[in-house]
Motif scaffolding. Structure first.
Motif, PDB file in Angstrom:
ATOM      1  N   GLY A  38       0.822  -1.192   0.000  1.00 56.73           N
ATOM      2  CA  GLY A  38       0.000   0.000   0.000  1.00 56.73           C
ATOM      3  C   GLY A  38       0.860   1.246   0.000  1.00 56.73           C
ATOM      4  N   LEU A  58      -0.338  -1.096   7.280  1.00 53.92           N
ATOM      5  CA  LEU A  58      -0.900  -1.705   6.079  1.00 53.92           C
ATOM      6  C   LEU A  58      -0.371  -3.122   5.877  1.00 53.92           C
ATOM      7  N   ARG A  59       0.938  -3.311   6.088  1.00 57.52           N
ATOM      8  CA  ARG A  59       1.516  -4.643   5.935  1.00 57.52           C
ATOM      9  C   ARG A  59       0.959  -5.622   6.964  1.00 57.52           C
ATOM     10  N   CYS A  62      -4.007  -4.056   8.253  1.00 59.04           N
ATOM     11  CA  CYS A  62      -4.962  -2.976   8.466  1.00 59.04           C
ATOM     12  C   CYS A  62      -5.453  -2.422   7.125  1.00 59.04           C
ATOM     13  N   SER A  63      -6.709  -2.042   7.075  1.00 56.75           N
ATOM     14  CA  SER A  63      -7.239  -1.378   5.887  1.00 56.75           C
ATOM     15  C   SER A  63      -6.756   0.065   5.853  1.00 56.75           C
ATOM     16  N   ALA A  64      -7.034   0.745   4.746  1.00 57.84           N
ATOM     17  CA  ALA A  64      -6.667   2.159   4.646  1.00 57.84           C
ATOM     18  C   ALA A  64      -7.353   2.971   5.729  1.00 57.84           C
ATOM     19  N   THR A  67      -5.761   2.276   9.048  1.00 58.12           N
ATOM     20  CA  THR A  67      -4.415   2.845   9.092  1.00 58.12           C
ATOM     21  C   THR A  67      -4.450   4.334   9.390  1.00 58.12           C
ATOM     22  N   ALA A  85      -4.195   7.310   2.714  1.00 59.93           N
ATOM     23  CA  ALA A  85      -3.684   5.944   2.617  1.00 59.93           C
ATOM     24  C   ALA A  85      -4.431   5.191   1.533  1.00 59.93           C
ATOM     25  N   ASP A  87      -4.679   1.016   0.421  1.00 58.71           N
ATOM     26  CA  ASP A  87      -4.232  -0.325   0.777  1.00 58.71           C
ATOM     27  C   ASP A  87      -4.125  -1.214  -0.453  1.00 58.71           C
ATOM     28  N   ARG A  91      -8.557   0.165  -1.444  1.00 52.91           N
ATOM     29  CA  ARG A  91      -9.393   0.993  -0.569  1.00 52.91           C
ATOM     30  C   ARG A  91      -8.599   2.217  -0.107  1.00 52.91           C
ATOM     31  N   THR A  92      -9.308   3.310   0.175  1.00 51.08           N
ATOM     32  CA  THR A  92      -8.639   4.580   0.470  1.00 51.08           C
ATOM     33  C   THR A  92      -9.236   5.256   1.692  1.00 51.08           C
TER      34      THR A  92
END
Length: 227
Positions: A38, A58-59, A62-64, A67, A85, A87, A91-92
């Motif tokens: 991401g 993110l790694r 976690c979603s954007a 995060t 962010a 991902d 997703r943003t």
């Protein structure tokens, strides 16, 4: 005084960022990108420490949205920060702190998020989103650059732009492209020229890293001077 975009290519899985600002060396501060993981933007009163922290989130899965929420919760100065962010699933999310100076805005699209502060108008990120989405089958670097050009054409920021960056990551633990214009009268135009020259060489540069015997001149022996 920055406008930028994170974008993902659904066809290749590549992830990248592009941005510009009226200060010098924007590429050293705002974008943090990990191939397959991401990307994060940290700008306005920029805290570069939030970038690696965001990539680690993110790694970890976690979603954007998760995060950005964690970054906001973990910094003592969230009111000064503008964050975004993206991902690995496209997703943003974004955050505008209460003290981020106007005009400020963000635009979310398919596999992309654009954001900016101290803009000439709030329509700049939306223009970047439209440009990025216009040709979904084009190379990611082309789409990121098109977004940056569109942002400038839509008014950009209040001051003259001095620096610009374009970064693209794929399935390797190194960047496919990390191009920066640190100070110039027309940095986005110069960045476009760099990309035109660099893009045709990407496959060869990757081959030099991953399978040097197959690279041009790779089996010749002796001293070869190349990047």
């Amino acid at each position: 005084m920055t406008f930028s975009l994170l974008g993902r290519c659904a066809r290749t899985g590549q992830i990248g960022a592009a941005g510009a600002t009226s200060d010098i060396g924007v590429g050293a501060r705002i974008q943090h990108v990990a191939g397959g993981g991401g990307a994060v933007l940290t700008q306005h009163r920029t805290d570069p420490r939030l970038g690696p922290r965001g990539l680690a989130l993110l790694r970890s899965g976690c979603s954007a949205v998760e995060t950005v929420a964690a970054l906001v919760a973990s910094t003592a100065h969230a009111e000064w920060r503008q964050l975004a962010a993206l991902d690995a699933a496209g997703r943003t999310a974004h955050h505008h702190g209460a003290r981020v100076k106007p005009a400020r805005a963000a635009a979310h699209g398919r596999d992309c998020v654009a954001t900016g502060n101290i803009l000439s108008n709030e329509a700049v990120p939306e223009a970047m989103r439209r440009a990025f989405e216009a040709e979904p089958d084009a190379p990611l670097g082309d789409r990121l650059l098109a977004a940056l050009v569109a942002g400038e054409a839509a008014g950009g920021e209040h001051g003259p732009v001095l620096s610009a960056v374009l970064e693209v990551h794929g399935g390797h633990d190194f960047a496919l492209a990390d191009l920066r214009v640190d100070r110039a009268a027309a940095p986005i135009a110069e960045l476009a020229g760099l990309w035109r020259d660099y893009a045709p060489k990407i496959d060869e540069f990757v081959l030099r890293a991953t399978d040097p015997d197959r690279a041009r001149g790779g089996a010749s022996g002796g001293l070869e001077i190349s990047a």
